[in-house]
Design an enzyme around this catalytic site. Structure first.
Site, PDB file in Angstrom:
ATOM      1  N   TRP A   1       0.806  -1.169  -0.049  1.00 38.96           N
ATOM      2  CA  TRP A   1       0.002  -0.062  -0.106  1.00 38.96           C
ATOM      3  C   TRP A   1       0.893   1.209  -0.062  1.00 38.96           C
ATOM      4  CZ3 TRP A   1      -4.488  -0.230  -2.000  1.00 38.96           C
ATOM      5  CH2 TRP A   1      -5.108  -1.480  -2.123  1.00 38.96           C
TER       6      TRP A   1
ATOM      7  N   ASP B   1      -1.581   6.412   7.106  1.00 38.37           N
ATOM      8  CA  ASP B   1      -2.485   5.606   6.440  1.00 38.37           C
ATOM      9  C   ASP B   1      -2.925   4.569   7.556  1.00 38.37           C
ATOM     10  OD1 ASP B   1      -4.164   3.863   5.063  1.00 38.37           O
ATOM     11  OD2 ASP B   1      -3.194   3.950   3.608  1.00 38.37           O
TER      12      ASP B   1
ATOM     13  N   LYS C   1     -12.616  -1.705   6.901  1.00 42.46           N
ATOM     14  CA  LYS C   1     -11.955  -2.580   7.773  1.00 42.46           C
ATOM     15  C   LYS C   1     -12.630  -2.584   9.126  1.00 42.46           C
ATOM     16  CE  LYS C   1      -8.444  -2.407   4.498  1.00 42.46           C
ATOM     17  NZ  LYS C   1      -8.744  -3.294   3.857  1.00 42.46           N
TER      18      LYS C   1
HETATM   19  N1  PMP Z   1      -4.328   1.638   2.220  1.00 42.47           N
HETATM   20  C1  PMP Z   1      -4.296   0.325   3.253  1.00 42.47           C
HETATM   21  C2  PMP Z   1      -3.360   0.087   4.171  1.00 42.47           C
HETATM   22  C3  PMP Z   1      -5.392  -0.488   2.531  1.00 42.47           C
HETATM   23  O1  PMP Z   1      -5.401  -1.786   3.330  1.00 42.47           O
HETATM   24  C4  PMP Z   1      -6.198  -0.337   1.532  1.00 42.47           C
HETATM   25  C5  PMP Z   1      -7.255  -1.187   1.040  1.00 42.47           C
HETATM   26  N2  PMP Z   1      -7.120  -2.542   1.242  1.00 42.47           N
HETATM   27  C6  PMP Z   1      -6.184   1.077   0.907  1.00 42.47           C
HETATM   28  C7  PMP Z   1      -5.315   1.748   1.499  1.00 42.47           C
HETATM   29  C8  PMP Z   1      -7.193   1.388  -0.350  1.00 42.47           C
HETATM   30  O2  PMP Z   1      -8.471   1.270   0.302  1.00 42.47           O
HETATM   31  P1  PMP Z   1      -9.709   1.808  -0.986  1.00 42.47           P
HETATM   32  O3  PMP Z   1      -9.525   0.789  -1.770  1.00 42.47           O
HETATM   33  O4  PMP Z   1     -10.629   1.998  -0.096  1.00 42.47           O
HETATM   34  O5  PMP Z   1      -9.269   3.181  -1.822  1.00 42.47           O
END
Ligand code: PMP
Length: 358
Positions: free
Chosen positions: A101, A170, A194
Site C-alpha cells: 500500500w 494511513d 475494515k
Molecule cells: N491503504 C491500505 C493500508 C489498505 O489496506 C487499503 C485497502 N485494502 C487501501 C489503502 C485502499 O483503500 P480503498 O480501496 O478503499 O481506496
C-alpha cells in the site's frame, strides 16, 4: 449461516451492528422512512454526521484543531488529495515504502508533489528499519507511512517522529485498534471497510493549520477546508456509509473504547502467531517486532496444499482466508470485529489440517 469472515476488506462487521441496521432498514427512528431514503440535509442525517465527528474526537483524542472528514474515493483517493491539500505546486514530501500500500501511495502522491522515498523495504517488506535511519528530504511538508501493511502483515509499533514534521498516517487497516499519539500527526486517514463499516469512503482527520498551504486548485470533493465547512457534503454523500460508521463507532465505544480493542486484538494476534510459530508446519516470515495485529499472513509447507486448505476452511466455517496474490499463502484478517472465538476456530482448523497432512 454466517461464517467467521477473515476477508481483508470489505470485512466482517459485528452482528450487533448489522442487526441494528436491519431493524431500521424500513423505518429509521420515527422519521417515516429508511435512513438511506432521507435527504442528506435532513436533521437525521446531519445529526448522524455530528455524532460521528463527536465520537471520533472522543475515541481518537482529536481536538478542535483537527477537521474530521468523510470523503469519497476511499484511501487511494487520499493518496492524491493529501499532497494537493498540503503541498504547494513544486513542493516536497517524503514517504516510507514498507509494503504494497505504501508503494501504491508512492506512485499516486508522486503525481502531485516532489516525493522522496525515505526508506524502501521491497521486495521482502518484512521489517521496518529504525526511523532514525530514514532519509527524510529537507523541506518535506510531511512524512507519510502506512501504519499497517494489510497485505504484507507489517505494522509499526508506534508512530515515528521527525522533529515535528507533520506525519501523514494511513491507518486504513488498523484504525481504532489501539491508542495512538497524535502529537506529530498532520493527517490520519483510513478507508472505511475494515474497522469502520462498509467500503467506499475515506475517513480523514487533518490538522486545520496545514490545509491552506497549497494555493492550488483542488477538486471540491477533496478540498479539506471546503468539506470541513460543508459537513463533508460538498456532493451528496453515501448516507448508508455514514449511518454504518456511526453504528461502528458506537460499537467500539460501548465495548470500552480503543484500549479495550487493543487488549482484545493483542490476545487474538498472540493466539494465532503462537500457534503458527509452534506448529512446525505453518510459517510467518515477518520480523516478530513488526508483525501486524490485524493481518496475519502465513504459509503452508507446500503451495499445492493451498486449494484444499481454503476449501476445507470454508466447510469448517472459515471464510476469506486465501492470501493476496502479491504475497501468496494464506492471510487471516482479524480486525476489531473478529471475535476471539473466530481465531480459536481458525487455529483449531489449522491444527486438524496440519495433523492430517504433516
Ligand atoms: N491503504 C491500505 C493500508 C489498505 O489496506 C487499503 C485497502 N485494502 C487501501 C489503502 C485502499 O483503500 P480503498 O480501496 O478503499 O481506496
Amino acid at each position: 449461516m454466517r461464517k467467521y469472515n477473515f476477508y481483508p476488506g470489505p470485512s466482517t462487521l459485528p452482528a450487533e451492528v448489522l442487526e441494528a441496521y436491519g431493524e431500521e432498514l424500513l423505518e429509521y427512528q420515527g422519521s417515516g422512512a429508511s435512513f438511506i431514503e432521507l435527504s442528506h440535509r435532513s436533521d437525521e442525517v446531519l445529526g448522524c454526521h455530528e455524532r460521528i465527528v463527536a465520537m471520533v474526537r472522543e475515541l481518537l483524542g482529536a481536538g478542535e484543531d483537527y477537521h474530521v472528514l468523510l470523503l469519497p474515493g476511499g484511501a487511494i483517493g487520499q493518496y492524491a488529495a493529501i499532497p494537493m491539500n498540503l503541498v504547494a505546486e513544486g513542493g516536497k514530501a517524503s514517504l516510507a515504502i514498507t509494503g504494497h500500500w505504501s508503494a501504491i501511495a508512492s506512485s499516486e502522491m508522486a503525481k502531485f508533489c516532489e516525493l522522496h522515498t525515505a526508506v524502501d523495504t521491497r521486495p521482502e517488506c518484512r521489517t521496518i528499519p529504525d526511523p532514525s535511519s530514514w532519509d527524510v528530504a529537507d523541506g518535506s511538508e510531511f512524512v507519510a507511512f502506512v501504519d499497517n501493511e494489510t497485505i504484507h502483515g507489517v505494522e509499526f509499533q508506534r508512530f515515528p517522529s521527525f522533529g515535528g514534521v507533520p506525519l501523514v498516517v494511513d491507518q486504513s487497516s488498523n484504525i481504532l485498534s489501539r491508542p495512538v499519539d497524535l502529537s506529530d500527526v498532520g493527517v490520519l486517514f483510513a478507508c472505511l471497510q475494515k474497522n469502520l463499516g462498509p467500503s467506499g469512503l475515506a475517513f480523514v482527520i487533518v490538522r486545520e493549520d496545514l490545509c491552506d498551504r497549497r494555493g492550488r486548485a483542488v477538486p471540491s470533493v477533496w478540498d479539506y477546508p471546503k468539506q470541513a465547512s460543508n459537513q463533508s457534503m460538498a456532493n451528496t454523500p453515501p448516507t448508508f456509509q455514514f449511518r454504518m460508521a456511526e453504528l461502528m463507532l458506537h460499537w467500539v465505544k460501548d465495548r470500552g473504547g480503543v484500549e479495550r480493542m487493543a487488549a482484545a486484538n493483542e490476545a487474538k494476534a498472540k493466539a494465532l502467531y503462537d500457534y503458527i510459530d509452534s506448529s512446525g508446519y505453518y510459517s510467518n516470515k515477518v520480523d516478530p517486532k513488526f508483525r501486524s495485529r490485524m493481518n496475519v499472513p502465513f504459509f503452508l509447507p507446500e503451495p499445492a496444499q493451498e486449494a484444499e486448505f481454503v476449501s476445507g476452511a470454508f466447510d469448517a466455517g472459515i471464510l476469506g482466508i486465501k492470501g493476496h496474490r502479491a504475497v501468496g499463502g494464506m492471510r487471516a484478517s482479524i480486525y476489531n470485529a473478529m471475535p476471539q472465538e473466530g481465531v480459536d476456530a481458525l487455529v483449531s482448523y489449522m491444527k486438524d489440517f496440519a495433523e492430517k497432512h504433516g
